[in-house]
Design an enzyme around this catalytic site. Sequence first.
Site, PDB file in Angstrom:
ATOM      1  N   SER A 127      -4.049  28.970   2.858  1.00  0.00           N
ATOM      2  CA  SER A 127      -4.617  30.028   2.028  1.00  0.00           C
ATOM      3  C   SER A 127      -5.809  30.581   2.771  1.00  0.00           C
ATOM      4  O   SER A 127      -6.359  29.914   3.667  1.00  0.00           O
ATOM      5  CB  SER A 127      -5.082  29.428   0.699  1.00  0.00           C
ATOM      6  OG  SER A 127      -5.943  30.298  -0.002  1.00  0.00           O
ATOM      7  N   TYR A 140      -9.406  23.029  -4.474  1.00  0.00           N
ATOM      8  CA  TYR A 140      -8.459  23.908  -3.788  1.00  0.00           C
ATOM      9  C   TYR A 140      -8.954  24.230  -2.376  1.00  0.00           C
ATOM     10  O   TYR A 140      -8.210  24.128  -1.400  1.00  0.00           O
ATOM     11  CB  TYR A 140      -8.258  25.183  -4.605  1.00  0.00           C
ATOM     12  CG  TYR A 140      -7.141  26.066  -4.121  1.00  0.00           C
ATOM     13  CD1 TYR A 140      -5.818  25.774  -4.458  1.00  0.00           C
ATOM     14  CD2 TYR A 140      -7.389  27.184  -3.338  1.00  0.00           C
ATOM     15  CE1 TYR A 140      -4.777  26.588  -4.020  1.00  0.00           C
ATOM     16  CE2 TYR A 140      -6.359  28.005  -2.901  1.00  0.00           C
ATOM     17  CZ  TYR A 140      -5.052  27.702  -3.249  1.00  0.00           C
ATOM     18  OH  TYR A 140      -4.031  28.503  -2.810  1.00  0.00           O
TER      19      TYR A 140
END
Length: 177
Positions: A127, A140
């Site tokens: 990501s 995350y």
Amino acid sequence: IGLGIVHELARKGCRVMLNGFGDKIEIEKLRVNLQSEFNVEIEYSPADMSKSAQIQEMVSETEKKLGSVDILVNNAGIQFTAPVENFPAEKWEAILSINLSAAFYAIQAALPGIQKRGWGRIINIASAHGLVASPHKAAYVAAKHGLVGLTKVVALENAKANITCNAICPGWVHTPL
């Protein structure tokens, strides 16, 4: 993201082992449609990516049903947002398990066969959060930074073989996540 990758791999003639949670009837319909549309073998494993033994079994099942794991795409991901001081421990553990540890266990299970055959591609879907941080996403961001680091280690360890390991770091994508 995962479904787009599956479509492209199947379009190129790859046999594919699907994985993911969802309605069993919808998943089977998707599997049959993909198999019919691309005329390639498509299988499905319901392995829970938070369980290392189930990941190992999925890789073994893939090798038995499809012949080998030549391209491994690690795309599993979950998200939860909260300030660090309010971040629930169980959410931290779950996010690191799915977003980082699952990729490690899948690579660990698939890599011996890939190395034996002398060819393979490992693709980790990280990501933009594997490169930069943002508020309220401690787990995350930590997991995606870890995934980028894991990618580099696997790439270096296999640099002299015809095996690559790369991370893709997409920005915001409209998904159920």
